[in-house]
Write an enzyme that holds these catalytic residues in place. Sequence first.
Site, mmCIF file in Angstrom:
data_model
loop_
_atom_site.group_PDB
_atom_site.id
_atom_site.type_symbol
_atom_site.label_atom_id
_atom_site.label_comp_id
_atom_site.label_asym_id
_atom_site.label_seq_id
_atom_site.Cartn_x
_atom_site.Cartn_y
_atom_site.Cartn_z
ATOM 1 N N ALA A 62 0.858 -1.181 0.000
ATOM 2 C CA ALA A 62 0.000 0.000 0.000
ATOM 3 C C ALA A 62 0.895 1.232 0.000
ATOM 4 O O ALA A 62 2.074 1.149 0.366
ATOM 5 C CB ALA A 62 -0.880 -0.017 1.240
ATOM 6 N N GLY A 101 0.532 -5.188 0.629
ATOM 7 C CA GLY A 101 -0.568 -5.189 -0.325
ATOM 8 C C GLY A 101 -0.162 -5.802 -1.663
ATOM 9 O O GLY A 101 -1.013 -6.361 -2.375
ATOM 10 N N GLU A 104 -0.530 -9.352 -1.270
ATOM 11 C CA GLU A 104 -1.976 -9.645 -1.188
ATOM 12 C C GLU A 104 -2.624 -9.616 -2.573
ATOM 13 O O GLU A 104 -3.510 -10.414 -2.868
ATOM 14 C CB GLU A 104 -2.655 -8.638 -0.245
ATOM 15 N N GLU A 124 3.822 -5.814 7.188
ATOM 16 C CA GLU A 124 2.989 -4.784 7.825
ATOM 17 C C GLU A 124 3.302 -4.601 9.305
ATOM 18 O O GLU A 124 3.181 -3.490 9.833
ATOM 19 C CB GLU A 124 1.500 -5.111 7.637
#
Length: 655
Positions: A62, A101, A104, A124
């Site tokens: 992210a 992310g 992911e 994270e």
Amino acid sequence: MAVVTTSKHNDIAIVCVKNPPVNALSHAVRSELYSACENMDGDNTVKAVVLICDGRTFIAGADIREFNQAPQEPHLPDVINRIEAATKPWIAAVHGTALGGGCEVALGCHYRVAISSAKFGLPEVHLGLIPGAGGTVRLPRLIGTESAIAMVTSGKPISAQEALEKGLVDAVAPDENLETFAVEFATSKMTASLPVAISKRPVADAPDDAKAQETLDGVSAKARGQMSPVEAAGSVIDAGKLDATEAFAAERERFVRLKESEQSAALRHVFFAERQTAKIAELKDVKPKEIEECGIVGGGTMGAGIAAAALLAGFQITMLERDTEAAEAGAQRVRKILDGSLSRGLISSQQRAAIGQAFATSIDYTALARCDLVIEAVFEDMAVKKLVFKKLCEVCRPDAILATNTSYLNVNEIAASAKNPERVLGLHFFSPAHIMKLLEIVKTDTVSDEVLATGFALAKKLRKVPVLSGVCDGFIGNRILANYRKQCDYMLEEGASPQDIDTAMRNFGMAMGPFEMQDMAGLDIGWANRKRLAPTRDPKERYVKIADRICELGRFGQKTGAGWYQYPEGSRKGIPDPVVEDIIKQEREAAGIVTRSFTMAEIQSRILQAMVSEGQQILNEGIARSAADIDMVFILGYGFPRWRGGPMFAGGVRD
Ligand code: 3HC
Ligand code: NAI
């Protein structure tokens, strides 16, 4: 400019993300990826989709910079769910690092292929978060609970090979030609029926309640106050109990709560602070000198550690000592570190052999004549250091850089004793020098920009984080440490015990308590420093004699079997010592102090305040460039808990 583009290769569409420097999932990337997904589903000429990235890496997560703004749709979980629901196979083609992310997104695809140098990770936790876009739900469904918990709690990436073995990756390309490999892979899958979406699969090894609790307890003990690893493990455990929709919601709740937490704010601050320390505006256009051959004077604790760090980074090293015996002892220390690196698999036996060839010792200064840089790490004594610099000036090239690793001494004075003072600077390493990431770069009044820039370039090669410091007693770190210790000594005199203070600071999250730390590092350097400062000390200043009295008994810590604690038979675990208790009692009486008890919170707050006020003073004097730099010094050099953001951040001082 589009950040997601699409091209065609026969029946295969290639969706490419281009958002330098690390293809972070900004709002634009999320929106365009979502649209690409809709378009691919609607395009009858497309049979399969390869998702690939431009530049140095696959999506690295992210966009951390967006975390301080209000979230904007489409949210990442929706984008990933949309990919998973695509009517044609999506193949993630990974190079560089698929992190957070990014990993992911790859888990939302139907297949994953990678080149062998690629890495996969969910880091994270290092930002005080947990994966917030399905990572903790899909990963255990793909690779099992135990492996998933290891990945999300450590944040450590795994290699493509390991990912293949765990089933995270479906195929590893034989060479670097990722796109061709991914297109071939996609072609082989385009007519097959889609595999069951990962989120629809069961968690094969969901732990029972007892096992889950045992796991959480283990993670919690290791996390020492940091919340995110415990929450990350909890989320993976949830995923084994809940269906995917419920598990996604539970994961999101944890993610959002953590994103708002002080710990995550602190860790995000550290992420950017760590990358700012080397950005010195004045040095932006200054070209550093080339460094290949280095000399190290002194092969003791620090000299040997610095030599090993430099050898492991590929430099040629000549280590100079006082006599052959000391040279051999220094060489032994270096060999021990290098052999340790070999046995831990950090270097291969060929590398070990090559490094051995790049290392020499000498007792003759002329051996340093060709060096591009010499780092002095002899005894902490101004007269000895000046003598060393005098000899270096006689034998070294006039343009060779001369650095001192002094802990406290005045580097301006050392520079003034050298022939060309513009080439002298302080390079203050931390012990053990081959491990500790911090390097204080001490800027003298006379050093040239080129030499300073070379110090920063050297730090990068050594994979250290450089922090610029002005000249003062102890520079940034040891100066604040001295103030911190002074406060500890005051509290001892006022009624706290060394154990009270050590326990409080360990509970605060420090790697070690201040007294345990002194026992490990050795009490003698600090004692010598206090004696040096004694003649100029303000007689009105409160001075606690307990530490001096302990040193007068020859108790220098673990190395002498006793210091603040006693260490029977070489043990590293100290036990309280009645001798120390007696000295403390006598000094309290001599000072006429009525003792009182301290709460843990009081000890922690008093020490933090001492650090912050000295830090503030250091900022006012221009010794440190920023509060963030001070934070990095304490996190990387003194075991201050990263998740508190450093002393200045924890004390509310922000740049
Ligand atoms: N968001 C925004 N900026 C980022 C970023 C990210 N995720 N990752 C890196 N950057 C920026 C850095 O701040 C730096 O900017 P600068 O040049 O202005 O200083 C630049 O990209 C280059 O970064 P590095 O200097 O670190 O480059 P390296 O090549 O040494 O390392 C990397 C690359 C391994 C990708 C490293 O940058 C990294 O580890 N990044 C963080 C990865 C991460 O934590 N991802 C998870 C994010 S949280 C998340 O995804 C939540 C999700 O689950 C919902
Ligand atoms: P040490 O006592 O372990 O090693 C010093 C070495 O220097 C000895 O091997 C000695 O033989 C050698 N030496 C002394 N005079 C010499 C000379 N004239 N020529 C060649 N060699 C000579 O000391 P340590 O701990 O390695 O410290 C060295 C320097 O690093 C000091 O300035 C110290 O303040 C600084 N430092 C120490 C840290 C630590 O944690 N020990 C951390 C950071 C800096």
